[in-house]
Enzyme design. Structure first.
Site, PDB file in Angstrom:
ATOM      1  N   HIS A  19       0.842  -1.197   0.000  1.00 51.19           N
ATOM      2  CA  HIS A  19       0.000   0.000   0.000  1.00 51.19           C
ATOM      3  C   HIS A  19       0.885   1.258   0.000  1.00 51.19           C
ATOM      4  CE1 HIS A  19      -2.486  -3.043   2.299  1.00 51.19           C
ATOM      5  NE2 HIS A  19      -3.343  -2.702   1.349  1.00 51.19           N
ATOM      6  N   GLN A  45      -8.378  -7.361 -10.708  1.00 52.80           N
ATOM      7  CA  GLN A  45      -9.097  -6.165 -10.242  1.00 52.80           C
ATOM      8  C   GLN A  45      -8.740  -4.958 -11.117  1.00 52.80           C
ATOM      9  OE1 GLN A  45      -9.643  -5.126  -5.936  1.00 52.80           O
ATOM     10  NE2 GLN A  45      -7.929  -3.772  -6.324  1.00 52.80           N
TER      11      GLN A  45
HETATM   12  P1  AMP Z   1      -6.238  -4.129  -0.310  1.00 57.05           P
HETATM   13  O1  AMP Z   1      -6.131  -3.307   0.925  1.00 57.05           O
HETATM   14  O2  AMP Z   1      -5.689  -5.503  -0.182  1.00 57.05           O
HETATM   15  O3  AMP Z   1      -7.611  -4.063  -0.929  1.00 57.05           O
HETATM   16  O4  AMP Z   1      -5.276  -3.421  -1.360  1.00 57.05           O
HETATM   17  C1  AMP Z   1      -5.396  -2.051  -1.667  1.00 57.05           C
HETATM   18  C2  AMP Z   1      -4.538  -1.732  -2.857  1.00 57.05           C
HETATM   19  O5  AMP Z   1      -3.179  -2.025  -2.557  1.00 57.05           O
HETATM   20  C3  AMP Z   1      -4.911  -2.558  -4.089  1.00 57.05           C
HETATM   21  O6  AMP Z   1      -4.831  -1.722  -5.251  1.00 57.05           O
HETATM   22  C4  AMP Z   1      -3.850  -3.620  -4.107  1.00 57.05           C
HETATM   23  O7  AMP Z   1      -3.588  -4.131  -5.393  1.00 57.05           O
HETATM   24  C5  AMP Z   1      -2.650  -2.847  -3.576  1.00 57.05           C
HETATM   25  N1  AMP Z   1      -1.649  -3.776  -3.043  1.00 57.05           N
HETATM   26  C6  AMP Z   1      -1.851  -4.699  -2.062  1.00 57.05           C
HETATM   27  N2  AMP Z   1      -0.717  -5.428  -1.888  1.00 57.05           N
HETATM   28  C7  AMP Z   1       0.195  -4.949  -2.769  1.00 57.05           C
HETATM   29  C8  AMP Z   1       1.531  -5.300  -3.085  1.00 57.05           C
HETATM   30  N3  AMP Z   1       2.189  -6.277  -2.462  1.00 57.05           N
HETATM   31  N4  AMP Z   1       2.161  -4.591  -4.061  1.00 57.05           N
HETATM   32  C9  AMP Z   1       1.510  -3.595  -4.720  1.00 57.05           C
HETATM   33  N5  AMP Z   1       0.240  -3.223  -4.471  1.00 57.05           N
HETATM   34  C10 AMP Z   1      -0.408  -3.892  -3.509  1.00 57.05           C
END
Ligand code: AMP
Length: 284
Positions: free
Chosen positions: A37, A154
């Site tokens: 994030h 997504q």
């Molecule tokens: P989430 O809180 O899991 O819904 O993720 C929120 C955003 O952070 C989404 O756009 C995810 O794709 C991105 N995200 C989560 N983990 C990673 C990661 N390891 N690398 C890059 N982006 C991430």
């Protein structure tokens, strides 16, 4: 950094920033923030945006059997991380605010892009994602919205929604942030036992193997899927949900031989914890 808990507060902050000439960047998250994030927030802040981070565990993207109640929540550390990465506002609404009224209005993308991969394992998931992201877009009206390649399907679903519903913004995709051993950072990694955590880098190892085979000229999707599957199955703790390759951008069946850009995506259980990862296979 200002913390907003209501839609009106957030709109006021954004309006004021826009009056001062700022461009608005939105980073939607479900909290339990980590360096994945952080990369999204930093990218927005370094781009010069007035950066809004939303922290909302969106109930409509979880099926009743899934981990909504157990999903990790830690607002204190989310506030620290968002602030350190350059966010100007953290938006933390209640479910009642985001879903007023007795019955919801859905935003749902149709076609193969939402039906395959996680759309098959989690049938209502993407309807929940597009609905909540559309709401956030309408509240914030960002110039830029940042999403991680970690959730590659997504990204494709949201690109389609932006295009089909004429949202006036640019969707920016940020590369996957990984642990030193290759495991993609995820809020769900905290569920893993020490043994499962030690085994989980097999997912990235299997993607690297496919990348090598692609570089050597293999263009058969079934054979690449089989190589990745066999590699993952060397770990007795890993239970495969899917290992599949689809053609980008619509996630349609690959041509044989494969051409263009293709998404190799996997979802694998370690105990009750379902991890996802992916790689794009394309000729440079
Ligand atoms: P989430 O809180 O899991 O819904 O993720 C929120 C955003 O952070 C989404 O756009 C995810 O794709 C991105 N995200 C989560 N983990 C990673 C990661 N390891 N690398 C890059 N982006 C991430």
């Amino acid at each position: 950094m200002i913390i907003c808990t209501t839609i009106d507060q957030l709109r006021n902050q954004v309006r004021e920033a826009r009056t001062q000439g700022a461009k608005i960047g939105l980073v939607p998250t479900m909290g339990a923030l980590h360096e994945g994030h952080g990369a999204l927030i930093r990218t927005s802040a370094e781009h010069g945006d007035f950066t809004v981070v939303s922290v909302f565990v969106n109930p409509t993207q979880f099926a009743p059997t899934e981990d909504l109640d157990q999903y990790p929540r830690n607002l204190e550390s989310d506030i620290c991380l968002a602030q350190n990465c350059g966010a100007k506002v953290l938006f933390h609404p209640t479910a009642a605010q985001m879903y007023p009224g007795a019955a919801p209005t859905w935003v749902e993308a149709m076609g193969s892009v939402t039906q395959v991969l996680c759309g098959q394992s989690r049938p209502i998931h993407f309807r929940g994602v597009t609905t909540v992201v559309a709401k956030l877009f309408n509240i914030v009206k960002p110039d830029y919205a940042y999403f991680g390649q970690k959730d590659a399907q997504q990204v494709q679903v949201l690109k389609k929604m932006v295009q089909d519903l004429f949202f006036d913004l640019e969707l920016v995709v940020v590369p996957i942030v990984r642990e030193p051993d290759g495991l993609a950072k995820s809020s769900r990694n905290v569920y893993l036992s020490p043994e499962q955590r030690a085994a989980a880098p097999i997912l990235h190892d299997s993607l690297v193997l496919a990348q090598q085979q692609w570089a050597e000229g293999l263009r058969n999707a079934a054979e690449l899927e089989q190589a990745v599957t066999a590699k993952i199955q060397t770990s007795p703790l890993a239970k495969i949900d899917y290992v599949k390759i689809y053609a980008l951008p619509e996630l349609t069946e690959c041509t044989q031989p494969m051409q263009g850009a293709n998404l190799l995506a996997l979802a694998v259980y370690f105990g009750n914890t379902r991890l996802i990862d992916n790689i794009v296979l394309e000729d440079k």
